[in-house]
Design a protein around this motif. Structure first.
Motif, short mmCIF file in Angstrom:
data_model
loop_
_atom_site.label_atom_id
_atom_site.label_comp_id
_atom_site.label_asym_id
_atom_site.label_seq_id
_atom_site.Cartn_x
_atom_site.Cartn_y
_atom_site.Cartn_z
N ILE A 45 107.59 45.66 72.43
CA ILE A 45 109.00 45.88 72.75
C ILE A 45 109.27 47.37 72.95
N PHE B 159 107.87 48.29 76.38
CA PHE B 159 108.73 47.83 77.48
C PHE B 159 110.00 48.68 77.58
N LYS B 160 110.59 49.02 76.44
CA LYS B 160 111.80 49.85 76.46
C LYS B 160 111.50 51.23 77.04
N LYS C 116 116.07 46.99 77.46
CA LYS C 116 115.19 45.85 77.16
C LYS C 116 115.68 44.63 77.93
N TRP D 281 114.45 38.61 78.93
CA TRP D 281 113.28 37.74 78.77
C TRP D 281 112.41 38.20 77.60
N VAL D 282 112.46 39.49 77.26
CA VAL D 282 111.65 40.00 76.15
C VAL D 282 112.14 39.37 74.84
N ASP D 283 113.46 39.32 74.65
CA ASP D 283 114.00 38.70 73.43
C ASP D 283 113.66 37.21 73.36
N LYS E 136 110.05 36.96 72.45
CA LYS E 136 109.86 37.35 71.04
C LYS E 136 110.23 36.20 70.12
N LEU F 136 103.94 37.18 74.20
CA LEU F 136 104.54 38.47 74.55
C LEU F 136 103.57 39.62 74.25
N GLY G 16 101.87 42.07 77.07
CA GLY G 16 101.91 43.54 77.01
C GLY G 16 100.53 44.13 77.20
#
Length: 137
Positions: free
Chosen positions: A58, A61-62, A69, A72-74, A77, A84, A88
């Motif tokens: 995360i 990605f940020k 963010k 889709w990342v949340d 997660k 995820l 990465g």
């Protein structure tokens, strides 16, 4: 041909393995009709990224997206944290400098996102390419 195969790897990130396979088929077709004796397999070794947990991914990605963010990342997660983490690692492996520099890979992703009319992806990859030395031209 190795350079062409590597330049297609960002397709995996944006449009999946089927897009990459289509590109590989095009390379094989071109090789067949150009009578090229160059080996299609790359001697480039790819190291897997080393994210150990989702929080590292995360943060990555940020950083890549200018402290923004994506939704889709949340979702990943919450529902598939190991996927995820592995994504990465795949992303860092594909986008690292290899036979083809990362800047060119980012520009390929700009083109893919332009073709798909995905504005967030265009902005993300234009910014990444500029950080790596690309110009507006």
């Amino acid at each position: 041909m190795s350079e062409l195969a590597e330049i297609l790897t960002p397709c995996i990130l944006s449009r999946g393995i089927p897009a990459w396979f289509e590109g590989i088929k095009a390379i094989q077709y071109a090789k067949k009709y150009s009578n090229s004796n160059e080996m299609a397999d790359s001697e480039q070794s790819y190291e897997v990224g080393d994210f150990q947990n989702v929080e590292e991914v995360i943060a990555y990605f940020k950083e890549e997206a200018g402290d923004v963010k994506a939704d889709w990342v949340d979702i990943m997660k919450r529902n598939a944290p190991d996927v995820l983490r592995q994504y990465g690692n795949l992303r860092t492996s594909i986008l690292k400098d290899g036979i083809v520099p990362r800047k060119l890979k980012e520009l390929v992703l700009v083109g893919i996102n332009v073709a798909e009319r995905y504005e967030k992806g265009i902005a993300l990859h234009v910014n990444s390419a500029k950080k790596l030395g690309a110009s507006d031209q």
